[in-house]
Design a protein around this motif. Structure first.
Motif, short mmCIF file in Angstrom:
data_model
loop_
_atom_site.label_atom_id
_atom_site.label_comp_id
_atom_site.label_asym_id
_atom_site.label_seq_id
_atom_site.Cartn_x
_atom_site.Cartn_y
_atom_site.Cartn_z
N TYR A 1 -25.54 -19.43 -33.99
CA TYR A 1 -25.61 -20.29 -35.17
C TYR A 1 -27.03 -20.79 -35.46
CZ TYR A 1 -24.75 -24.04 -38.48
OH TYR A 1 -24.78 -24.84 -39.59
N SER A 2 -27.68 -21.38 -34.48
CA SER A 2 -28.99 -21.98 -34.70
C SER A 2 -30.14 -21.02 -34.49
CB SER A 2 -29.19 -23.18 -33.77
OG SER A 2 -28.32 -24.22 -34.10
N GLN A 3 -29.92 -20.00 -33.67
CA GLN A 3 -31.05 -19.21 -33.22
C GLN A 3 -30.86 -17.71 -33.39
OE1 GLN A 3 -30.70 -22.38 -29.93
NE2 GLN A 3 -32.03 -20.79 -29.12
N GLY A 4 -29.84 -17.31 -34.17
CA GLY A 4 -29.52 -15.90 -34.23
C GLY A 4 -29.65 -15.29 -35.61
N ARG A 5 -29.04 -14.11 -35.74
CA ARG A 5 -29.12 -13.34 -36.99
C ARG A 5 -28.33 -14.06 -38.09
NH1 ARG A 5 -26.54 -7.39 -38.19
NH2 ARG A 5 -27.67 -6.99 -40.14
N PRO A 6 -28.96 -14.36 -39.22
CA PRO A 6 -28.35 -15.22 -40.24
C PRO A 6 -27.12 -14.61 -40.91
CG PRO A 6 -30.74 -15.14 -40.49
CD PRO A 6 -30.37 -14.06 -39.52
N SER A 7 -26.25 -15.51 -41.36
CA SER A 7 -25.08 -15.12 -42.15
C SER A 7 -24.84 -16.14 -43.25
CB SER A 7 -23.83 -15.01 -41.28
OG SER A 7 -22.67 -14.84 -42.10
N ASP A 8 -24.51 -15.65 -44.44
CA ASP A 8 -24.21 -16.52 -45.59
C ASP A 8 -22.74 -16.91 -45.64
OD1 ASP A 8 -26.14 -17.54 -47.24
OD2 ASP A 8 -25.68 -16.23 -48.94
N GLY A 9 -22.00 -16.64 -44.59
CA GLY A 9 -20.57 -16.93 -44.60
C GLY A 9 -20.26 -18.41 -44.63
N GLY A 10 -19.00 -18.72 -44.92
CA GLY A 10 -18.56 -20.10 -44.90
C GLY A 10 -18.36 -20.59 -43.48
N ASN A 11 -17.93 -21.83 -43.34
CA ASN A 11 -17.79 -22.44 -42.03
C ASN A 11 -16.55 -21.98 -41.27
OD1 ASN A 11 -20.16 -24.02 -41.94
ND2 ASN A 11 -19.23 -25.50 -43.33
N SER A 12 -15.64 -21.29 -41.93
CA SER A 12 -14.45 -20.82 -41.23
C SER A 12 -13.91 -19.57 -41.92
CB SER A 12 -13.37 -21.91 -41.20
OG SER A 12 -12.97 -22.27 -42.51
N ASN A 13 -13.24 -18.75 -41.13
CA ASN A 13 -12.55 -17.56 -41.63
C ASN A 13 -13.42 -16.72 -42.57
OD1 ASN A 13 -10.09 -18.21 -40.27
ND2 ASN A 13 -9.77 -19.79 -41.82
N ALA A 14 -14.62 -16.40 -42.09
CA ALA A 14 -15.55 -15.57 -42.86
C ALA A 14 -15.91 -14.34 -42.03
CB ALA A 14 -16.79 -16.37 -43.23
N ALA A 15 -16.67 -13.42 -42.67
CA ALA A 15 -16.93 -12.14 -42.03
C ALA A 15 -18.43 -11.82 -42.03
CB ALA A 15 -16.15 -11.04 -42.78
N PRO A 16 -19.22 -12.41 -41.13
CA PRO A 16 -18.85 -13.46 -40.18
C PRO A 16 -19.08 -14.85 -40.77
CG PRO A 16 -21.07 -12.76 -39.71
CD PRO A 16 -20.59 -11.93 -40.89
N CYS A 17 -18.77 -15.88 -39.97
CA CYS A 17 -18.97 -17.26 -40.42
C CYS A 17 -20.46 -17.58 -40.53
CB CYS A 17 -18.30 -18.22 -39.45
SG CYS A 17 -16.49 -18.09 -39.41
N LYS A 18 -20.75 -18.73 -41.08
CA LYS A 18 -22.12 -19.18 -41.31
C LYS A 18 -22.95 -19.13 -40.04
CE LYS A 18 -24.72 -23.39 -42.45
NZ LYS A 18 -24.61 -24.82 -42.86
N VAL A 19 -24.16 -18.57 -40.16
CA VAL A 19 -25.18 -18.65 -39.12
C VAL A 19 -26.43 -19.21 -39.80
CG1 VAL A 19 -26.65 -17.40 -37.51
CG2 VAL A 19 -24.25 -16.76 -37.75
N PHE A 20 -26.78 -20.41 -39.46
CA PHE A 20 -27.88 -21.14 -40.10
C PHE A 20 -29.21 -20.41 -39.90
CE2 PHE A 20 -31.31 -24.18 -40.18
CZ PHE A 20 -30.99 -25.09 -41.16
N GLY A 21 -29.52 -20.05 -38.64
CA GLY A 21 -30.78 -19.38 -38.34
C GLY A 21 -31.96 -20.32 -38.39
N GLY A 22 -32.04 -21.25 -37.43
CA GLY A 22 -33.12 -22.25 -37.41
C GLY A 22 -34.39 -21.76 -36.77
N VAL A 23 -34.42 -20.53 -36.29
CA VAL A 23 -35.63 -19.94 -35.72
C VAL A 23 -35.91 -18.64 -36.48
CG1 VAL A 23 -36.77 -19.04 -33.66
CG2 VAL A 23 -35.10 -20.90 -33.45
N ARG A 24 -37.09 -18.55 -37.09
CA ARG A 24 -37.45 -17.36 -37.87
C ARG A 24 -38.76 -16.75 -37.33
NH1 ARG A 24 -33.81 -16.76 -42.28
NH2 ARG A 24 -32.21 -18.33 -41.84
N ILE A 25 -38.95 -15.48 -37.65
CA ILE A 25 -40.07 -14.72 -37.12
C ILE A 25 -41.19 -14.64 -38.16
CG2 ILE A 25 -40.79 -12.59 -35.99
CD1 ILE A 25 -38.46 -14.16 -34.60
N MET A 26 -42.40 -14.98 -37.74
CA MET A 26 -43.57 -14.95 -38.63
C MET A 26 -43.78 -13.53 -39.17
SD MET A 26 -45.48 -17.70 -39.26
CE MET A 26 -45.70 -18.64 -37.75
#
Length: 676
Positions: A339-364
């Motif tokens: 969620y905080s540190q992985g591959r981002p997802s625009d999904g919702g908070n539940s029952n999504a494909a996949p669910c939301k991944v915020f992605g708080g760490v990004r690569i320069m």
């Protein structure tokens, strides 16, 4: 399956074991407990120790920390412009709230106090005393050593993130008229190093006595002695506003700033600590190695990437053979990976494909295009330009300020899509991945760092080349500290370790200057020409072209790069087939993989090639154009802009207001951090 029974046991007993919900460093006996929660058996005593593991995972490693919001280096950054979450990462601590990391601070103190209490009770048991006197290791001595190692780990974390903090007052009643004192970080590090040296002979090596990497072993204790010694030896930002705080320790200063009342310096006797680090890190790779393994071969059919294999163990909910310690987790417990540190997802908070991944760490972007040599097996499993749309389809990530599919190039090391046997789609932030806290590569590169600092370059060269060989790139013929630093970046980008290595090596300010300059040069080229060519020949462009295509032959998830296939360059992306899951109804269409053209080479948006692509169904999408648009916001303020305020890097979090107010006036925050 991973064996994390302690999480369930601790969760059940949490209310019974917690003495209060007050601020931790209070004046009336913080975390004071009696002996009633520890019984006469090892199994029951382990349940009480397991509380420490569970509480640490929930309040410190987890808890929405986005890797403590400060992974920022010349390789990674926080993606939301001007967010309070990332200001310490930007090195602008004067702008944070005093209680911004109260949960982590209090969680560390509460965990270490409980661990020490467990150790104190074990110490009085005859079974422990007789084994210790005989010089033998048994389950009681292991538990005692484990408790004191956890105690030491928590203090190490406090020193890293908060600097100089109160020490040694746990499980005692503090006189309200006297309060408690600020303690030099060097005294704290000396104390925990001594404690660890005393207890490590009482513990099992990793793999012995049923001790897996989900528990602290003798192997981990030896690693922590080495790591604590390395931190004592390295450069760091020190307070100059508290007279006599560091006693008679002498320093070699790099920067000193009277405005922030701090200096960036290294202790003059650093070599003593480098030698200590060298001694114990060598043990981790030698006589204390136990079952620890450096993965040099990939056992999976047709894949051949041992670097990614280590990551896949985490996705398979198994303990990696490369791990020295993993903070255990299990769905549906809150999990910051991915969620905080992985591959981002625009999904919702539940029952999504996949669910939301915020992605708080990004690569320069400068690191994405220049950080790895051609053919380095670490590149694609570390960095990703696509995420998930939340509806079962791969989608491009954009450089706009934000999260999910905005925010810039994602960290690819933890990807919801790669969880086996299938992703957890019920709710976001509940995947249940372990936190791989330390792995063998940490030790190898820390040892190489100590070696180079001591002039023992032959061992350092061997260690660096072992890592490079596993990554599929050519050996170096010689090694410098800059070479070690570069391998740290390639190995740990997105994990939060780069910043700490650059601090210790004395180069964080220099690296911040350079990446800010490099970005300005890149942006100027993009504005002038629509693209910018890096020294290695790769090009970043304002626009790229994408097209949804049918899955490659091996399935919707892709692995190694397949040159010439725009759906598999870069590799290690694609998407899970969510039509086979309980959220199949959200999946639309029959083409779910994203092909990309123009990612590494310029395509003139007004030229014949672009016209042909668009006629063939390709879509022109903004790429680096978003960096130009955010040049004065995200791509300035978020990129360690504190170096424009002070040459001394300011990277500590504030101690909470209650700690300050109840200290009797003895504890304050430094480094321009707030007091209330």
């Amino acid at each position: 399956m991973k064996s994390i029974k302690y999480l369930a046991a601790a969760a059940c007993g949490l209310c019974l074991l917690t003495t209060s919900c007050k601020e931790y460093l209070d004046v009336d006996a913080p975390a004071n407990t009696d002996d009633s929660f520890v019984t006469s058996t090892v199994a029951e005593t382990w349940k009480t120790m397991s509380w420490c593991y569970a509480y640490y995972t929930g309040t410190v490693a987890g808890g929405g920390n986005y890797n403590w919001n400060d992974p920022c280096s010349d390789c990674d950054y926080y993606p939301e412009y001007n967010s309070g979450n990332g200001r310490v990462g930007y090195m602008r601590p004067a702008e944070v709230s005093v209680d911004t990391k109260k949960n982590q601070y209090n969680g560390l103190y509460e965990t270490l106090a409980r661990a020490k209490r467990v150790a104190g009770i074990i110490e009085g048991k005859s079974e422990f005393q007789s084994a210790k006197a005989a010089g033998t290791v048994n389950d009681w001595t292991q538990l005692y050593g484990e408790a004191m190692t956890y105690y030491s780990w928590c203090y190490f974390e406090l020193v890293r993130h908060f600097g100089d903090v109160p020490f040694g007052i746990e499980n005692t009643v503090i006189d309200a008229n006297v309060g408690y004192q600020l303690t030099s970080r060097f005294d704290i590090l000396d104390n925990i190093i001594k404690i660890l040296k005393d207890v490590e002979p009482l513990m099992y090596d990793l793999g012995d006595g049923g001790i897996t990497a989900e528990r602290m072993s003798r192997t981990f204790a030896n690693m922590l002695i080495g790591e604590a010694s390395l931190y004592a030896a390295g450069y760091q930002t020190l307070r100059t506003d508290v007279s006599g705080l560091y006693g008679d320790v002498k320093f070699n200063e790099k920067y000193n700033d009277s405005n922030v009342k701090a200096m960036y310096a290294q202790r003059a006797d650093a070599q003593t600590y480098y030698r200590e680090a060298q001694t114990y890190l060598r043990k981790v790779l030698g006589e204390r190695k136990g079952s620890l393994k450096f993965l040099t071969a990939d056992t999976r059919d047709g894949i051949g990437n041992p670097f990614q294999l280590n990551l896949q163990y985490i996705h398979d909910m198994k303990v990696s053979p490369s791990s020295i310690w993993e903070a255990g987790n299990r769905a549906p417990n809150q999990s910051e990976r991915p969620y905080s540190q992985g591959r981002p997802s625009d999904g919702g908070n539940s029952n999504a494909a996949p669910c939301k991944v915020f992605g708080g760490v990004r690569i320069m972007p400068t690191f994405f295009y220049t950080g790895y040599e051609d053919g380095d097996l670490r590149a694609d499993p570390s960095m990703v330009v696509t995420g998930s749309d939340g509806k079962g389809t791969e989608a491009l990530i954009h450089f706009k300020s934000g999260s999910r599919l905005n925010g810039g190039i994602g960290c690819n090391k933890w990807d919801e899509n790669r969880v086996t046997p299938q992703p957890y789609t019920t709710k976001s932030r509940n995947t249940g991945m372990n936190y791989q806290m330390r792995r063998i590569e940490n030790v190898m590169l820390m040892l190489a760092e100590a070696d180079v600092a001591l002039g023992d370059n032959s061992e350092a060269l061997s260690l660096v080349n072992q890592i490079r060989s596993r990554a599929g790139v050519a050996n170096l013929s010689s090694v410098t500290m800059a070479d070690v630093e570069q391998e740290v970046k390639r190995e740990f980008v997105g994990e939060g370790d780069i910043r700490w290595a650059e601090i210790r090596m004395g180069v964080l300010t220099d690296r911040a200057d350079k990446v800010r300059s490099d970005l300005k040069t890149m942006i100027a080229g993009l504005k002038a020409d629509g693209y910018y060519t890096f020294a290695n020949g790769r090009q970043i462009s304002n626009y790229i072209w994408t097209k949804l295509v049918a899955a490659p032959a091996k399935g919707m998830l892709t692995f190694n790069r397949v040159e010439g296939d725009p759906a598999q360059v870069p590799g290690w992306r694609g998407i899970f087939d969510y039509s086979t899951t309980s959220v199949a109804s959200v999946v639309k269409g029959d083409k779910h993989n994203l092909a990309i053209k123009g990612l590494y080479e310029y395509i003139n948006p007004d030229g014949a090639e672009a016209a042909a692509l668009e006629a063939d169904g390709w879509t022109k999408e903004t790429w680096a154009k978003d960096i130009i648009d955010g040049a004065e916001t995200l791509w300035d303020y978020n990129i360690m802009s504190g170096v424009t305020v002070s040459r001394v890097p300011l990277y500590y979090h504030p101690m909470p207001a209650t700690t300050i107010s109840q200290s009797g006036g003895h504890v304050t925050n430094g480094y321009t951090l707030p007091q209330q």
